[in-house]
Design a protein around this motif. Structure first.
Motif, mmCIF file in Angstrom:
data_model
loop_
_atom_site.group_PDB
_atom_site.id
_atom_site.type_symbol
_atom_site.label_atom_id
_atom_site.label_comp_id
_atom_site.label_asym_id
_atom_site.label_seq_id
_atom_site.Cartn_x
_atom_site.Cartn_y
_atom_site.Cartn_z
ATOM 1 N N GLU A 180 -1.612 0.812 40.583
ATOM 2 C CA GLU A 180 -0.978 -0.452 40.156
ATOM 3 C C GLU A 180 -1.731 -1.621 40.616
ATOM 4 O OE1 GLU A 180 3.079 -1.378 40.178
ATOM 5 O OE2 GLU A 180 3.832 0.259 39.102
ATOM 6 N N GLU B 296 0.529 4.508 44.578
ATOM 7 C CA GLU B 296 1.525 5.427 44.891
ATOM 8 C C GLU B 296 0.765 7.000 45.443
ATOM 9 O OE1 GLU B 296 5.654 7.549 43.484
ATOM 10 O OE2 GLU B 296 4.512 6.333 42.327
ATOM 11 N N ILE C 141 -6.235 8.603 39.034
ATOM 12 C CA ILE C 141 -5.322 9.641 39.249
ATOM 13 C C ILE C 141 -5.789 10.857 39.869
ATOM 14 C CG2 ILE C 141 -3.162 10.855 38.439
ATOM 15 C CD1 ILE C 141 -2.709 7.909 38.452
ATOM 16 N N ARG D 152 -1.199 9.235 43.011
ATOM 17 C CA ARG D 152 -0.403 9.664 41.707
ATOM 18 C C ARG D 152 -0.021 8.469 40.835
ATOM 19 N NH1 ARG D 152 5.399 12.461 43.604
ATOM 20 N NH2 ARG D 152 6.157 10.288 43.859
ATOM 21 N N ARG D 153 -0.148 7.151 41.423
ATOM 22 C CA ARG D 153 0.219 6.004 40.382
ATOM 23 C C ARG D 153 -0.633 4.972 41.030
ATOM 24 N NH1 ARG D 153 5.879 3.626 39.452
ATOM 25 N NH2 ARG D 153 5.465 2.787 41.572
#
Length: 448
Positions: free
Chosen positions: A34, A39, A88, A31-32
């Motif tokens: 970094e 995530e 994503i 979902r995310r």
């Protein structure tokens, strides 16, 4: 009367089995993304903290991440490799608890914290074991075994290491820490050596294996290395993987020497992972979870239970400016069975190993030495203490010879003691004690 014929339902059996079918893999989606982690949604009710996630790295290979935080509907994982190929919606599947499969064929090899060879040769595997094992029962563990020969006179006499003891090696940079670890790996009394190199530069890993360990040291050693360019998750796992390998040999009845260089870089990797999981820093920049993490690692070393061997551990700690009160050193002193402090002043004076005996402690004493040996150890410490207290006065010319017999004695014998402690253990321990007694002007009655 004609009977009506019914055609059997060809899917009846399949329909009956469908409710009991479970997916081969629990799958979630990214979902995310970094730089410090991922995530993932769809797996928060299917995995636990410390579990692995598996995903295609975009180049046809499978890579891993470790679950470090779980919330309702989503979880956070720190990668154990590169995440360049992720996007994503990328599929991520649950990989279960981390494990490794060491075997005796791993001796002489260099592996990464996931168990992949770093020396370019095929690597066999044995029985799979979990990385996050529990230590032996506190009530079933044996006590520390007899004193071990280390190959270093100062340790064999003043700071003995017993089988199953856990010792910290506290040192600033460039004071000879790696040299001592190499000497222990080559010369210490053990069946197997497992060496964790955490956050080392790649060139230093190769140099340590070829020059410091050499063929003789590598013959009985498994090296687990996570170089400085590897992810924080891999660097943190390095010491844990090495401990699992050590436990595998301990369970087979072997006496294992576990070396970790260094706990400081291990703690820094843990901090990176904890910060990525939104854990606040509380110990002068380190998270509160550092203490139980290091305690769990240390407790896994030590004496085994009946039928097992022991894990004798030496863990190095980099202390900036010889600050023994900084968080990592302070945490470890409470977890270990002794600490050996290396002094920059002693190293700059040209004496190696640069062990500061007065600031070092072995908690295997007095049990690891005989009464006669303990008497010699106590007298050496007393003489060194006199010399330490009066060194500035003597060097500045404020002391006149003949004013104090104890100071005169310290001035006379400390240089010879330093020579003995600089020796690499070419003589046996009893001969070393005999020489110490002679230097002090005492009669040596031998070990009893």
């Amino acid at each position: 009367m004609d009977q009506q014929l019914t055609t059997p339902d060809p899917f009846a059996t399949l329909r009956a089995r469908l409710p009991g079918i479970r997916p081969t893999h629990d799958v979630g989606r990214v979902r995310r993304i970094e730089p410090t982690g991922l995530e993932v949604e769809g797996l928060s009710d299917r995995v636990g903290l410390g579990d692995e996630l598996l995903f295609d790295d975009g180049a046809g290979a499978t890579d891993r991440a470790e679950v470090v935080r779980i919330a309702e509907g989503a979880l956070w994982a720190t990668p154990l490799g590169r995440v360049d190929g992720l996007g994503i919606g990328h599929a991520v599947r649950a990989g279960g608890r981390p494990s490794i499969a060491p075997t005796r064929q791993w001796l002489g090899r260099v592996i990464d914290p996931v168990g992949r060879p770093l020396d370019g040769r095929p690597l066999g595997s044995g029985k799979s074991i979990g990385l996050l094992a529990q230590p032996p029962s506190a009530t079933d563990r044996r006590g520390m075994a007899d004193r071990l020969t280390t190959g270093l006179t100062v340790l064999d006499t003043m700071l003995p290491i017993a089988g199953g003891q856990r010792v910290g090696l506290f040192s600033g940079s460039g004071v000879g820490k790696s040299t001592i670890l190499g000497q222990l790996a080559r010369g210490m009394d053990a069946d197997v050596c497992v060496l964790a190199l955490v956050g080392e530069r790649g060139r230093e890993v190769a140099d340590f294996v070829r020059r410091v360990l050499g063929p003789d040291g590598m013959a009985r050693t498994v090296v687990v290395a996570a170089t400085s360019d590897m992810s924080a998750g891999l660097r943190r796992r390095c010491a844990v993987t090495a401990m699992a390998v050590a436990e595998r040999f301990r369970d087979d009845g072997h006496h294992v020497l576990y070396l970790c260089d260094s706990v400081t870089r291990l703690a820094e990797a843990h901090r990176e992972v904890a910060v990525a999981a939104d854990e606040p820093a509380s110990l002068r920049g380190f998270p509160a979870s550092l203490t139980p993490f290091l305690a769990a690692l240390c407790e896994r070393a030590g004496p085994g239970i009946a039928g097992q061997g022991d894990i004798t551990a030496v863990l190095s700690v980099l202390v900036a400016g010889s600050d023994m009160d900084e968080p990592i050193a302070d945490i470890l002193r409470g977890q270990l069975d002794g600490h050996v402090v290396l002094s920059r002043d002693i190293a700059e004076a040209g004496r190696f190993p640069a062990v500061d005996i007065l600031r070092s402690v072995s908690r295997s004493l007095p049990g690891a030495a005989s009464p006669s040996e303990n008497a010699i150890i106590a007298e050496v410490r007393r003489v060194l203490s006199v010399e330490d207290r009066t060194a500035l006065m003597v060097s500045s010319g404020l002391y006149e010879r003949g004013s104090d017999p104890e100071i005169d004695r310290a001035i006379a014998v400390v240089p010879r003691l330093n020579e003995l402690f600089s020796e690499a253990g070419s003589t046996n321990t009893q001969d070393a004690f005999r020489q110490l007694a002679g230097t002090l002007g005492l009669t040596w009655e031998g070990g009893d």
